[in-house]
Motif scaffolding. Sequence first.
Motif, PDB file in Angstrom:
ATOM      1  N   PHE A 175     -10.658  -4.160  -4.376  1.00 27.29           N
ATOM      2  CA  PHE A 175     -10.121  -3.374  -5.487  1.00 27.29           C
ATOM      3  C   PHE A 175     -11.173  -3.151  -6.563  1.00 27.29           C
ATOM      4  O   PHE A 175     -11.323  -2.041  -7.090  1.00 27.29           O
ATOM      5  CB  PHE A 175      -8.909  -4.090  -6.105  1.00 27.29           C
ATOM      6  N   LEU A 179     -12.838   0.553  -7.778  1.00 27.53           N
ATOM      7  CA  LEU A 179     -12.865   1.042  -9.157  1.00 27.53           C
ATOM      8  C   LEU A 179     -14.284   1.394  -9.583  1.00 27.53           C
ATOM      9  O   LEU A 179     -14.517   2.434 -10.215  1.00 27.53           O
ATOM     10  CB  LEU A 179     -12.283  -0.017 -10.101  1.00 27.53           C
ATOM     11  N   VAL A 291      -9.987   5.752  -3.188  1.00 28.89           N
ATOM     12  CA  VAL A 291      -8.879   5.539  -4.125  1.00 28.89           C
ATOM     13  C   VAL A 291      -7.534   5.573  -3.398  1.00 28.89           C
ATOM     14  O   VAL A 291      -6.603   4.834  -3.749  1.00 28.89           O
ATOM     15  CB  VAL A 291      -8.932   6.603  -5.238  1.00 28.89           C
ATOM     16  N   PRO A 294      -5.819   1.982  -1.002  1.00 31.88           N
ATOM     17  CA  PRO A 294      -4.836   0.936  -1.355  1.00 31.88           C
ATOM     18  C   PRO A 294      -3.401   1.419  -1.221  1.00 31.88           C
ATOM     19  O   PRO A 294      -2.509   0.646  -0.843  1.00 31.88           O
ATOM     20  CB  PRO A 294      -5.186   0.599  -2.809  1.00 31.88           C
ATOM     21  N   THR A 295      -3.156   2.686  -1.529  1.00 29.34           N
ATOM     22  CA  THR A 295      -1.808   3.234  -1.399  1.00 29.34           C
ATOM     23  C   THR A 295      -1.395   3.321   0.063  1.00 29.34           C
ATOM     24  O   THR A 295      -0.275   2.965   0.433  1.00 29.34           O
ATOM     25  CB  THR A 295      -1.741   4.627  -2.043  1.00 29.34           C
ATOM     26  N   ASP A 311       1.630   6.078  -6.879  1.00 31.67           N
ATOM     27  CA  ASP A 311       0.717   4.957  -6.709  1.00 31.67           C
ATOM     28  C   ASP A 311      -0.726   5.444  -6.604  1.00 31.67           C
ATOM     29  O   ASP A 311      -1.639   4.842  -7.182  1.00 31.67           O
ATOM     30  CB  ASP A 311       1.094   4.174  -5.450  1.00 31.67           C
ATOM     31  N   HIS A 314      -1.926   6.397  -9.960  1.00 31.00           N
ATOM     32  CA  HIS A 314      -2.138   5.173 -10.741  1.00 31.00           C
ATOM     33  C   HIS A 314      -3.514   4.579 -10.450  1.00 31.00           C
ATOM     34  O   HIS A 314      -4.257   4.211 -11.378  1.00 31.00           O
ATOM     35  CB  HIS A 314      -1.027   4.177 -10.373  1.00 31.00           C
ATOM     36  N   VAL A 315      -3.869   4.489  -9.174  1.00 30.55           N
ATOM     37  CA  VAL A 315      -5.181   3.928  -8.794  1.00 30.55           C
ATOM     38  C   VAL A 315      -6.305   4.847  -9.262  1.00 30.55           C
ATOM     39  O   VAL A 315      -7.342   4.386  -9.763  1.00 30.55           O
ATOM     40  CB  VAL A 315      -5.259   3.706  -7.274  1.00 30.55           C
ATOM     41  N   ALA A 318      -6.830   4.490 -12.990  1.00 30.94           N
ATOM     42  CA  ALA A 318      -7.477   3.210 -13.283  1.00 30.94           C
ATOM     43  C   ALA A 318      -8.964   3.252 -12.942  1.00 30.94           C
ATOM     44  O   ALA A 318      -9.804   2.702 -13.671  1.00 30.94           O
ATOM     45  CB  ALA A 318      -6.784   2.092 -12.509  1.00 30.94           C
ATOM     46  N   ALA A 319      -9.292   3.914 -11.829  1.00 29.56           N
ATOM     47  CA  ALA A 319     -10.699   3.995 -11.414  1.00 29.56           C
ATOM     48  C   ALA A 319     -11.526   4.805 -12.405  1.00 29.56           C
ATOM     49  O   ALA A 319     -12.636   4.399 -12.793  1.00 29.56           O
ATOM     50  CB  ALA A 319     -10.793   4.607 -10.017  1.00 29.56           C
ATOM     51  N   VAL A 441      -7.390  -6.766 -12.272  1.00 27.35           N
ATOM     52  CA  VAL A 441      -7.631  -6.567 -10.842  1.00 27.35           C
ATOM     53  C   VAL A 441      -7.230  -7.820 -10.062  1.00 27.35           C
ATOM     54  O   VAL A 441      -6.659  -7.744  -8.966  1.00 27.35           O
ATOM     55  CB  VAL A 441      -9.104  -6.210 -10.577  1.00 27.35           C
ATOM     56  N   THR A 444      -3.560  -7.813  -9.713  1.00 30.88           N
ATOM     57  CA  THR A 444      -3.175  -6.791  -8.736  1.00 30.88           C
ATOM     58  C   THR A 444      -3.387  -7.280  -7.310  1.00 30.88           C
ATOM     59  O   THR A 444      -2.574  -7.003  -6.421  1.00 30.88           O
ATOM     60  CB  THR A 444      -3.987  -5.498  -8.968  1.00 30.88           C
TER      61      THR A 444
END
Length: 569
Positions: A175, A179, A291, A294-295, A311, A314-315, A318-319, A441, A444
């Motif tokens: 993760f 990012l 990115v 993860p989803t 989702d 969201h990622v 954040a990145a 992170v 998460t």
Amino acid sequence: MPPGHGKPLRKGRNHPHRASASLGAGDRGVGGGVSSACRGAGGVGTRDPRLQPPANGVVVQRSPSQVVLHFSEAVETAFGSVRVYDANAKRVDSGGTLRPAADEVAVTVGKLRRGTYTVAWRVISADTHPVHGAFTFSVGAASGDAGEVAARVLAGEGTPRYVSVVFDAVRFLNFLLILIVAGGVAVLAFVARDAAAGVRRRLRLVVASAAALLAPAALFGLVLEGAEAGGFSIGSAFSPSVIGSVLGTQFGRVWLARACAAAALALILLVLPRLSRGGIAVAALLGLALVASPTAAGHAATGGVIAWFADGAHVLAAAIWTGGLALTAVALLLSGGERWTLATRAVPRLSVLAFGSVVLLLIAGTISAYLEVRAWRGLWETTYGGLILAKLGLIVPLLVLGAYNNRFAVPRLRAGIASVVEQRRFLRFVGLELALVVVIVGVTAVLVQQPPARSAVARTGPYATETRVGPFGLNLIVDPARVGVNEIHLYLLDRAGRPAEVAEARLGASLPAAGIGPLRLRTSRAGPGHFVVPAAQLPIGGGWRLQVQVRRGEFDEWLTTVSIPIGKD
């Protein structure tokens, strides 16, 4: 909970799922049948109204030829996912897993003698997590200590603890690198696009190094998934057959794609002498693929289009925000004496990206949290909800620091009038923001391994939880966890995972919100370390508290309280 109440359930990283089991000769159900509810694989609840609550120590009169597990949605199998053990904990199944349908897993057995058998199963849930469970059945009549055998089997089937710890660390690293890499591409493309050539070259090397590290980290995740799913040591999971099984799952395909995308991005950044618009576009696409990974390998993958996009957004937000902040800080540090000259251009651009990312992060994060929790009480009654609250508690100061910098530091940096004190304060605040990001992170990485809160608050059947009371492990099952009559099972395990030797277990129930209780519930011993309340009346829905009191000998006594959600019909 696994099909059948004749043993304790030792939960690993299980995700609630509804399933049933059948025993049959040729066609399912011949020679007696089992139709049970089980908590194990991913999903919210069964969509099959024919499934009934679990039987307690089911007995069939004739030996079945197959054991078939039915799940409420398609599952993936690996590593010989159904095993049948006799009273001596020796396998009696054929060893080959059958797939009668996408939502069914079966194994054949030979002629079974009179006695009790334990079935242990492992599958990959729809949201790509390895899950497992076990149940017992008897042929002719129960024999021996079914609970003892089940405990021995599950102890042997469990994943080594160190594997889970290492896997959490590898998820954290994945993760964090995603990012950094995705945020770094945004910085190269927009924030630091006019930095000095030497700065951009070294910045590309930093992003390429992160991408190059991400590739083997993702590949190592394939090995760890095999170890966790199959209950192997890490060394055993390097077997080609194990890795091949992982690559046949959604998780394996996504993490392999992540490794390939990271390697390709590292190659582009290292080989190309300069990034043209085409090179930036390709790098951006590879960053988006990272990115999205993860989803594609998480809870949102089974939640529908809205969950998927929420989702993913969201990622992505954040990145761009946190990864962009980290790489902008790196660019400033690499600039040496020209640091604050670059800051007059780069920091305002980052501020624009960060503002849009924060807005997107809050919207997408709220949608994702709602889809995974569904009820306010899920925030404080489940581990998943507690971790969401922890993330929120960490994000709030992160937002405050960002707002302060945007309101005071950015305008003065843009104008080139920031004093030395203000410049140092800006760097300190950026460092504090990045430290908070690292902690978020880490939270998460743990969060993605927890069952979504929606599955605990959903009114779909038996509710199982695991805690400790004094020196004992406690597995508590309430079935069907709805208003009215419920069957409550208490399983007490010693430190070795065996049924505990206790003299008595008492149970009380209260509903503080309605001023009810404590009500005394009469327990009866159902086996070693196993106590049952066959007909507990819980007349009102809500968050009930069960007070469990365990006595060993004349003077040793322990007490714990367990929160249980009871649904309304």
